[in-house]
Write a protein that holds these residues in place. Structure first.
Motif, PDB file in Angstrom:
ATOM      1  N   GLY A 146       1.223   4.295  -2.879  1.00  0.00           N
ATOM      2  CA  GLY A 146       0.937   5.715  -2.630  1.00  0.00           C
ATOM      3  C   GLY A 146       2.015   6.606  -3.217  1.00  0.00           C
ATOM      4  O   GLY A 146       1.735   7.549  -3.961  1.00  0.00           O
ATOM      5  N   VAL A 147       3.253   6.267  -2.925  1.00  0.00           N
ATOM      6  CA  VAL A 147       4.367   7.078  -3.422  1.00  0.00           C
ATOM      7  C   VAL A 147       4.394   7.048  -4.942  1.00  0.00           C
ATOM      8  O   VAL A 147       4.536   8.073  -5.610  1.00  0.00           O
ATOM      9  CB  VAL A 147       5.697   6.557  -2.852  1.00  0.00           C
TER      10      VAL A 147
ATOM     11  N   ARG B  72      11.003   2.359  10.089  1.00  0.00           N
ATOM     12  CA  ARG B  72      12.200   1.671   9.618  1.00  0.00           C
ATOM     13  C   ARG B  72      13.160   2.683   9.012  1.00  0.00           C
ATOM     14  O   ARG B  72      12.747   3.577   8.271  1.00  0.00           O
ATOM     15  CB  ARG B  72      11.818   0.608   8.589  1.00  0.00           C
TER      16      ARG B  72
ATOM     17  N   LEU C 217      12.683  11.877  -0.986  1.00  0.00           N
ATOM     18  CA  LEU C 217      11.441  12.059  -1.754  1.00  0.00           C
ATOM     19  C   LEU C 217      10.787  13.390  -1.374  1.00  0.00           C
ATOM     20  O   LEU C 217      10.285  14.119  -2.240  1.00  0.00           O
ATOM     21  CB  LEU C 217      10.464  10.913  -1.479  1.00  0.00           C
TER      22      LEU C 217
ATOM     23  N   PHE D 262      -0.553   7.350   3.219  1.00  0.00           N
ATOM     24  CA  PHE D 262      -0.328   6.199   2.348  1.00  0.00           C
ATOM     25  C   PHE D 262      -0.037   4.938   3.148  1.00  0.00           C
ATOM     26  O   PHE D 262       0.821   4.167   2.794  1.00  0.00           O
ATOM     27  CB  PHE D 262       0.838   6.483   1.399  1.00  0.00           C
ATOM     28  N   SER D 263      -0.705   4.729   4.248  1.00  0.00           N
ATOM     29  CA  SER D 263      -0.386   3.518   5.006  1.00  0.00           C
ATOM     30  C   SER D 263      -1.486   2.472   4.795  1.00  0.00           C
ATOM     31  O   SER D 263      -2.571   2.798   4.358  1.00  0.00           O
ATOM     32  CB  SER D 263      -0.266   3.826   6.479  1.00  0.00           C
TER      33      SER D 263
ATOM     34  N   MET E 215       1.781   9.226  -6.377  1.00  0.00           N
ATOM     35  CA  MET E 215       2.130  10.637  -6.191  1.00  0.00           C
ATOM     36  C   MET E 215       3.132  11.063  -7.264  1.00  0.00           C
ATOM     37  O   MET E 215       2.987  12.094  -7.902  1.00  0.00           O
ATOM     38  CB  MET E 215       2.756  10.783  -4.805  1.00  0.00           C
ATOM     39  N   LEU E 216       4.168  10.238  -7.448  1.00  0.00           N
ATOM     40  CA  LEU E 216       5.205  10.578  -8.419  1.00  0.00           C
ATOM     41  C   LEU E 216       4.637  10.535  -9.830  1.00  0.00           C
ATOM     42  O   LEU E 216       4.920  11.409 -10.652  1.00  0.00           O
ATOM     43  CB  LEU E 216       6.383   9.617  -8.297  1.00  0.00           C
TER      44      LEU E 216
ATOM     45  N   PHE F 209       4.891  13.126   5.909  1.00  0.00           N
ATOM     46  CA  PHE F 209       3.498  13.141   5.483  1.00  0.00           C
ATOM     47  C   PHE F 209       3.258  12.068   4.424  1.00  0.00           C
ATOM     48  O   PHE F 209       2.221  11.416   4.391  1.00  0.00           O
ATOM     49  CB  PHE F 209       3.187  14.551   4.976  1.00  0.00           C
ATOM     50  N   LEU F 210       4.296  11.853   3.563  1.00  0.00           N
ATOM     51  CA  LEU F 210       4.154  10.872   2.486  1.00  0.00           C
ATOM     52  C   LEU F 210       4.050   9.451   3.004  1.00  0.00           C
ATOM     53  O   LEU F 210       3.147   8.713   2.640  1.00  0.00           O
ATOM     54  CB  LEU F 210       5.360  10.961   1.538  1.00  0.00           C
ATOM     55  N   ILE F 211       5.033   9.035   3.820  1.00  0.00           N
ATOM     56  CA  ILE F 211       5.103   7.628   4.234  1.00  0.00           C
ATOM     57  C   ILE F 211       5.331   7.558   5.740  1.00  0.00           C
ATOM     58  O   ILE F 211       6.409   7.906   6.203  1.00  0.00           O
ATOM     59  CB  ILE F 211       6.282   6.889   3.554  1.00  0.00           C
ATOM     60  N   PRO F 212       4.371   7.129   6.512  1.00  0.00           N
ATOM     61  CA  PRO F 212       4.640   6.925   7.933  1.00  0.00           C
ATOM     62  C   PRO F 212       5.351   5.595   8.125  1.00  0.00           C
ATOM     63  O   PRO F 212       4.905   4.572   7.587  1.00  0.00           O
ATOM     64  CB  PRO F 212       3.240   6.898   8.568  1.00  0.00           C
ATOM     65  N   SER F 213       6.448   5.616   8.863  1.00  0.00           N
ATOM     66  CA  SER F 213       7.186   4.379   9.098  1.00  0.00           C
ATOM     67  C   SER F 213       8.199   4.615  10.200  1.00  0.00           C
ATOM     68  O   SER F 213       8.500   5.761  10.541  1.00  0.00           O
ATOM     69  CB  SER F 213       7.906   3.937   7.832  1.00  0.00           C
TER      70      SER F 213
ATOM     71  N   MET G  73       0.829  -1.215   0.000  1.00  0.00           N
ATOM     72  CA  MET G  73       0.000   0.000   0.000  1.00  0.00           C
ATOM     73  C   MET G  73       0.862   1.263   0.000  1.00  0.00           C
ATOM     74  O   MET G  73       0.640   2.185  -0.764  1.00  0.00           O
ATOM     75  CB  MET G  73      -0.910   0.012   1.233  1.00  0.00           C
ATOM     76  N   LYS G  74       1.838   1.260   0.891  1.00  0.00           N
ATOM     77  CA  LYS G  74       2.670   2.467   1.011  1.00  0.00           C
ATOM     78  C   LYS G  74       3.365   2.783  -0.305  1.00  0.00           C
ATOM     79  O   LYS G  74       3.378   3.901  -0.766  1.00  0.00           O
ATOM     80  CB  LYS G  74       3.737   2.246   2.080  1.00  0.00           C
TER      81      LYS G  74
END
Lengths: 329, 296
Positions: free
Chosen positions: A5-6, B233, B243, B295-296, A9-10, B227-231, A1-2
């Protein structure tokens, strides 16, 4: 999923970017990259547009401003490259450098650059670059200092400039050399911001008989402070900027009008657009007598107990007397 | 044009990685960045114009950036000065030093000099230079990112993570936080100076005022990335910073490109940048409370 999303967006931004390339017009498009909003540079920008419109009334202008963020200068150049503007104008040294560095196929016209060779824009003063030429805003430092010497024979000349402005540093070098040749002691003080100007003038005012300011955006922003300290110590102040001297008490100001330099730059751009190769156009200067403005403030002269020689007064096209401004010519 | 945005985003992404290191890992908000970025540019320009060469320019930029960060950390450690003030002090001093490095000049042109970028493009004749540069910077930035990821997996890297979370725990484990701050803030500013050295070559000049707005750019990249990717790691953390930097450059670019349509002038862009960071912060915060992000 993540990852999706990216990727989305790109992908979305890629599509947006591709769309940009389609926007195309047949009219002449000119990009103007200005380093910062400033009265002199704004007048210059307006002049460039008016100068180009004299021969290309249909021209479309893209006015960009880096807001003083030098990292933005390259982004603006990139934008002009992508848009394939027909010609780009760089106002001030860093914006012109970024344009020259990135645009290889489109003509680049610089202006408000004091020493284009020192700034790496062109290789020599005798000819333009493959796609580069422009107007230098070199101000006649020697003549300005001699002008002050005619009014009052001084032994020590004070000068303030911004160490962070390449143009100002170059002009200070010239002023130092002129003073050496005239056998005058050159008392200099540098500032990093406009807030330091008042302190800078206070530290040197007791060691000088006259003060000279050349083209320096940082110092001119604090001109009222310089003028106030000079008037209090009864020291004559001569500057290279007649427009600011209209409102602020300065003994005399002799220089060119930035709007007129803009018009001249615009006409130069029009020549290049008409097909004249930039390599054949060496760096131009505002040296014509008609390009120069001389402002004399007789009120200040009276308070300092100085008399302006009649032949110099004759040359002045703007005079301030008893608080009233009169313009000749 | 796309390649232009990506190249700029990648160059400034290295700087954003430095900001991320101090701001997020060390919890040491560092304003040295506004001075160490032009420091790297000044060292690079001085090396190229004096003939010392590109290799020495990049090496000395890294070293000088590290020194600048170490000075900030030392001021903070020994004089018990708050982070922000220590950074401002170093940044202020760097203004004079940068002018000295460039030989008492405010601006050093690199327009007609041989730079890393010209060398890279000449190595692949026949290909479009813009895309060659893009490929080069993707490889370079990925390399730096992977090195950072590996570093954070070492014992030392793990201590940095702990230091930002709980300084007392690190103290209790018998580690001197002061030493680690010197190393950490140093590494961060080495990255920033390296980015400055690349930026100077990309735009064709080094200037003493190049650092204006750098901290804000770095913070924006970090926030937009979050804001784009919560993580949690580490490899995602570093990736999203880069990014974020690219996306932020793209947004500013579109502000410039389409802004006129809504009567926006270029001088409004600073307001837009600030609002954008606030917007990203608000959304990230809301995401933390609720389902967990965009985006999670």
């Amino acid at each position: 999923m993540k990852k999706w999303g990216v990727a989305l967006m790109l992908a979305a931004s890629l599509v947006m970017m591709a769309g940009v390339g389609l926007a195309d017009t047949k009219r002449v498009r000119i990009g103007i990259s200005k380093i910062v909003a400033h009265p002199a540079l704004d007048a210059l920008e307006k002049g460039v547009q008016d100068g180009v419109r004299e021969s290309w009334p249909e021209a479309v202008f893209d006015l960009q401003n880096a807001n003083g963020d030098l990292s933005t200068a390259a982004s603006i150049a990139q934008k002009f490259k992508a848009q394939q503007v027909d010609l780009a104008v760089g106002i001030a040294t860093p914006t012109a450098q970024a344009l020259v560095n990135l645009l290889k196929d489109q003509p680049v016209i610089y202006c408000a650059v004091t020493d284009p060779v020192d700034a790496g824009l062109v290789d020599s003063y005798d000819k333009g670059g493959a796609n580069v030429t422009g107007y230098s805003d070199m101000t006649p430092v020697a003549e300005q200092i001699d002008f002050l010497l005619r009014i009052k024979p001084i032994k020590r000349l004070g000068h303030i400039y911004a160490s962070g402005e390449s143009n100002a540093v170059r002009l200070a070098q010239i002023a130092r050399k002129v003073c050496e040749e005239r056998g005058i002691e050159f008392v200099e003080s540098t500032v990093a911001s406009s807030a330091e100007v008042k302190q800078a003038i206070q530290t040197i005012i007791r060691r000088v008989d006259g003060v000279y300011l050349s083209n320096d955006n940082t110092v001119f922003a604090a001109l009222p402070a310089v003028s106030e300290v000079c008037m209090r110590h009864k020291i004559p102040l001569v500057t290279a900027d007649p427009s600011s001297a209209r409102d602020i008490p300065v003994l005399a100001a002799w220089g060119f009008d930035y709007y007129r330099m803009g018009v001249a730059t615009g006409r130069l751009a029009a020549e290049v657009l008409s097909g004249k190769p930039t390599a054949e156009i060496p760096t131009r200067y505002m040296t014509e007598a008609a390009d120069m403005d001389l402002l004399v403030n007789l009120d200040v002269a009276g308070q300092l107990g100085l008399t302006i020689p009649p032949d110099l007064l004759e040359k002045a096209n703007t005079r301030i007397e008893n608080g009233a401004l009169t313009e000749a010519r | 044009m796309i390649e232009g945005i990506f190249v700029e985003g990648l160059i400034y992404g290295i700087m954003a990685l430095g900001v991320f290191f101090t701001f997020r890992i060390l919890n040491f908000p560092d304003l040295t960045v506004d001075g160490s970025f032009p420091l790297g540019a000044a060292v690079m320009a001085a090396c190229i114009t004096s003939g010392a060469g590109i290799f020495w320019g990049l090496t000395l930029a890294l070293v000088s950036g590290w020194l600048a960060g170490a000075v900030t950390a030392e001021i903070h450690n020994r004089l018990r000065v708050p982070h922000l003030l220590a950074g401002i002090l170093t940044m202020t001093m760097l203004y004079s030093i940068n002018i000295r490095i460039m030989g008492n000049r405010a601006n050093l042109p690199l327009v007609r000099q041989e730079t890393l970028l010209t060398q890279v493009t000449q190595a692949f004749p026949g290909l479009d230079p813009a895309w060659v540069l893009l490929g080069f910077f993707i490889v370079l930035v990925l390399g730096i990112k992977v090195l950072l990821d590996l570093f954070f997996l070492t014992d030392m890297g793990l201590v940095f993570g702990a230091l930002g979370n709980n300084e007392q725990m690190v103290l209790a484990a018998g580690v001197n936080p002061a030493t680690y701050k010197v190393i950490g803030v140093g590494i961060s500013n080495a990255l920033v100076a390296f980015s400055g050295a690349l930026a100077a070559q990309y735009q064709g000049f080094s200037d003493v005022n190049l650092g204006l707005g750098m901290v804000v750019f770095g913070l924006a990249a970090v926030m937009i990335g979050e804001f784009l990717i919560p993580s949690n790691r580490i490899w995602v953390l570093t990736l999203r910073v880069v990014l974020g930097a690219i996306l932020y450059k793209a947004i500013l670019y579109f502000g410039r490109y389409y802004g006129y349509a809504i009567h926006m002038t270029p001088s409004d862009l600073k307001l837009i940048s600030g609002l954008l960071i606030i917007f990203a912060l608000v959304l990230t915060r809301r995401g933390k409370k609720g389902r967990g992000g965009l985006f999670s």
